[in-house]
Each structure stands twice: as C-alpha cells, then as structure tokens.
Design an enzyme around this catalytic site. Sequence first.
Site, PDB file in Angstrom:
ATOM      1  N   TRP A 101     -48.623 -10.936  82.267  1.00  0.00           N
ATOM      2  CA  TRP A 101     -47.355 -11.058  81.522  1.00  0.00           C
ATOM      3  C   TRP A 101     -46.230 -11.502  82.433  1.00  0.00           C
ATOM      4  O   TRP A 101     -45.351 -12.261  82.025  1.00  0.00           O
ATOM      5  CB  TRP A 101     -47.024  -9.757  80.806  1.00  0.00           C
ATOM      6  CG  TRP A 101     -48.031  -9.427  79.733  1.00  0.00           C
ATOM      7  CD1 TRP A 101     -48.830  -8.336  79.664  1.00  0.00           C
ATOM      8  CD2 TRP A 101     -48.345 -10.220  78.574  1.00  0.00           C
ATOM      9  NE1 TRP A 101     -49.630  -8.399  78.550  1.00  0.00           N
ATOM     10  CE2 TRP A 101     -49.360  -9.532  77.863  1.00  0.00           C
ATOM     11  CE3 TRP A 101     -47.886 -11.440  78.085  1.00  0.00           C
ATOM     12  CZ2 TRP A 101     -49.911 -10.029  76.673  1.00  0.00           C
ATOM     13  CZ3 TRP A 101     -48.439 -11.935  76.898  1.00  0.00           C
ATOM     14  CH2 TRP A 101     -49.425 -11.236  76.210  1.00  0.00           C
ATOM     15  N   ASP A 171     -39.461  -6.297  81.272  1.00  0.00           N
ATOM     16  CA  ASP A 171     -40.319  -6.318  80.089  1.00  0.00           C
ATOM     17  C   ASP A 171     -40.906  -4.907  79.960  1.00  0.00           C
ATOM     18  O   ASP A 171     -41.691  -4.475  80.804  1.00  0.00           O
ATOM     19  CB  ASP A 171     -41.427  -7.362  80.312  1.00  0.00           C
ATOM     20  CG  ASP A 171     -42.445  -7.416  79.174  1.00  0.00           C
ATOM     21  OD1 ASP A 171     -42.375  -6.578  78.252  1.00  0.00           O
ATOM     22  OD2 ASP A 171     -43.319  -8.309  79.230  1.00  0.00           O
ATOM     23  N   LYS A 195     -46.522  -2.167  70.283  1.00  0.00           N
ATOM     24  CA  LYS A 195     -47.251  -1.231  71.137  1.00  0.00           C
ATOM     25  C   LYS A 195     -46.757   0.199  70.958  1.00  0.00           C
ATOM     26  O   LYS A 195     -47.564   1.106  70.861  1.00  0.00           O
ATOM     27  CB  LYS A 195     -47.165  -1.672  72.591  1.00  0.00           C
ATOM     28  CG  LYS A 195     -48.188  -2.767  72.850  1.00  0.00           C
ATOM     29  CD  LYS A 195     -47.721  -3.902  73.654  1.00  0.00           C
ATOM     30  CE  LYS A 195     -48.730  -5.050  73.566  1.00  0.00           C
ATOM     31  NZ  LYS A 195     -48.236  -6.231  74.252  1.00  0.00           N
TER      32      LYS A 195
HETATM   33  C1  LIG Z   1     -48.090  -7.456  74.578  1.00  0.00           C
HETATM   34  C2  LIG Z   1     -47.178  -7.820  75.678  1.00  0.00           C
HETATM   35  C3  LIG Z   1     -46.414  -8.997  75.661  1.00  0.00           C
HETATM   36  C4  LIG Z   1     -46.562 -10.069  74.606  1.00  0.00           C
HETATM   37  O1  LIG Z   1     -46.036  -9.700  73.436  1.00  0.00           O
HETATM   38  P1  LIG Z   1     -46.063 -10.661  72.161  1.00  0.00           P
HETATM   39  O2  LIG Z   1     -45.222  -9.857  71.227  1.00  0.00           O
HETATM   40  O3  LIG Z   1     -47.466 -10.821  71.741  1.00  0.00           O
HETATM   41  O4  LIG Z   1     -45.417 -11.938  72.537  1.00  0.00           O
HETATM   42  C5  LIG Z   1     -45.524  -9.216  76.689  1.00  0.00           C
HETATM   43  N1  LIG Z   1     -45.403  -8.340  77.700  1.00  0.00           N
HETATM   44  C6  LIG Z   1     -46.119  -7.197  77.744  1.00  0.00           C
HETATM   45  C7  LIG Z   1     -45.942  -6.264  78.882  1.00  0.00           C
HETATM   46  C8  LIG Z   1     -47.030  -6.913  76.741  1.00  0.00           C
HETATM   47  O5  LIG Z   1     -47.761  -5.775  76.801  1.00  0.00           O
END
Ligand SMILES: *Cc1c(COP(=O)(O)O)cnc(C)c1O
Length: 359
Positions: A101, A171, A195
Amino acid sequence: MRVYNFSAGPSMLPVEVLEKAQKEMVEYGTSGMSVMEMSHRSKDYEAIIEGAEALVRELMHVPDNYKVLFLQGGGSSQFTMVPMNLGNKNKKCDILITGQWAKKAAQEAERYITVNKIASSADKTFSYIPKPDKSEYSKDADYFYICMNNTIYGTKFNQLPDTGDIPLVADISSMVMSEEIDVSKFGLLFAGAQKNLGPAGVTLVIVREDLIGNAMEQTPVMFDYQIHADNGSMYNTPPTYGIYVLKLVLEWIKEKGGVAAIQKINEQKAKILYDFLDSSKLFKGTVVPEDRSLMNVPFVTGNEELDAKFVKEAKEAGFVNLKGHRSVGGMRASIYNAMPVEGVEKLVAFMKKFEEENA
Ligand SMILES: *Cc1c(COP(=O)(O)O)cnc(C)c1O
C-alpha cells in the site's frame, strides 16, 4: 449460521449493527422510506451525516482545526488526492516503504511530485518497520507519508517518525478506531471504511485545515479537499447508505466504551493469538515482535501443503478467509474491531488441535 470471518477487507461487521440496519431497512424512523431512498438534502439524512461526523470527532478526539470528510474512491484515491492537494508547495514528499500500500501510494505520488523513499523493509519481505535516522528526512518535503498499519504484512508503526514541522500523513485504513491515535500529531489521516468502519464505498479523511485550499491547478474538482470541506462532504451525492452504516458502527464503538475500551479488547485478542504463535511448534508469526499489528496477524507453518490443509480445514470448522495475501502466502487472521474475543479463542483452540494432529 454466521461464521468467524477473518477477512482482511471487506470484513466482519458487528452483528448488532447488521440487525439494526435490517430493522430500519424498509422504513427509517418516521420517514416512510429507506435511507437508500432518501434525498441527501433531506432533514433526516442531514441528521445522519452530521451525527456521523460528530461521532468521528468525539471518538477520535479530533481537534477543532481539522476537517472530517466522507469521500468516495477508496483508500486508493487518497494516493492521488494527497499529493495533488498537499504536494503543491515544494512538490516533494518523503515516504517509508513498508509494503504494497505504501508502494502504490509512492507510485501514484510520483506522477505529480518528487517522492523520496527514505527507507524500505522490502529486503525482509516487509516483516518489520524501517527506522531510519531523522537526518535522512528531507528538510523541504511538503509532507511525510506512512502506511501506519500494513494490512498485508501485519506490521504497524508503534512509534511515529518525528517529522517536526513537516506534516505527517498516514493511511490508517486497516487500523482506524482500533486503538487511540493522537490526531494532532498528523496533518492528514485517511481510511477506507471497509476494514473497521462499515461497508466499502466510504472513505474517511481527517485533515488539518491549513493544509487544504492549495491544490494543484489541474486537480479534478472531485479530488479537491477544499470543495468537499466547503460543502460538508455534500458537493455531490455522498455514499449515503454507507455513511449511515458507518454511523451505526460508531454508535456501537461508543456503546462499548469508546476507542480506548475497544483498544483493550483488541490488545487482548492479539495477545491470545501472538502468545500461541510464540509457543507453537508448528505455527510461526512472520513479523518481528516490536512491529506487530493488532489487526492483521500473518503466520505460516513453513510447509505450503500444510498451510493449504490448515486453511481448508479451518474453513470447514467455521473460520473463514484465513488464506494469506496472494503476494505472501501462508495464513493471515484479520481481527478487526468486530471480531469477538471468543472468535480468536476458538481459532487458537482449533490451531492447537491441528498442531497435535499434524505434528
Ligand atoms: C485496503 C487498503 C487500501 C485500499 O483500499 P481501497 O478502498 O480498496 O482503495 C489502502 N491502504 C490500506 C492500508 C489498506 O488496507
């Protein structure tokens, strides 16, 4: 029958939330309609989105000089929005490469600005968090970027890089509201909802006010934080139903005693699993102990066939989605807020039994 779902995302939601949504599905309050059918400009919906924002502010102790935005496009769109909005001064950012990511975020930022990859843990399959010396940071970066919890590899920043006056951007998609975070230490935080906060389709962004309003000339209107901030996340139709479910999840967190109380439960869950992995003769955690995630726990047996057998038998026993990410193999248990302690205890009991049978 509901299973114990260890998916990395979209993932488990609290059953109480699903039941409340079910109750209100056809008719919300006295509105005579479903939330899905409501105008986003209606009084009923206004109360939902404003309530959701108030709960984010309350649960995360968001300071007043930060905007709380509900956007679309997932965490991945933030990989573009962050450089376009925050990278317009010196056109430069620092980033720590801690997994897929962070790599994707760097790749996207490189389309617009200079990206200094300060350090990477790729040398050991991202099984640790690199801790470079401060002297290696750029003095003139517009921001410093980290992926705070690495969903795929199961690492987490347990200590934040000290970036001084340079805004830290994180993030937090796979750890939002799983533990207490001091928002004031960050310039911007973002998280896709799927999540820990609700269904896919909503992205939560928390951004310090002074960092917006300086987007690059070519920034699409939908990618400009200022536009969304000025319009209370309603410049266009927001993901109305997703925000409603997110609000239900936040109410559930509040009822549990807030983020601090949830954190205690998460620490308890993670400890049960890590303690077992540390004592097992068959299973082994893949991350160095000091950088372990509370949310995503990867582990292996060291034998691919046995891994596959475990995943298959676990599924039959009601523990689903334990297969590791396709890029790493092995297993991964994602134990987000909605996973009860009992789910982890039962998983560990199952792992013990599997170990005995396959020793
Ligand atoms: C799942 C995830 C993403 C991507 O998210 P999307 O909503 O599918 O674009 C980005 N960063 C992290 C840390 C993630 O776990």
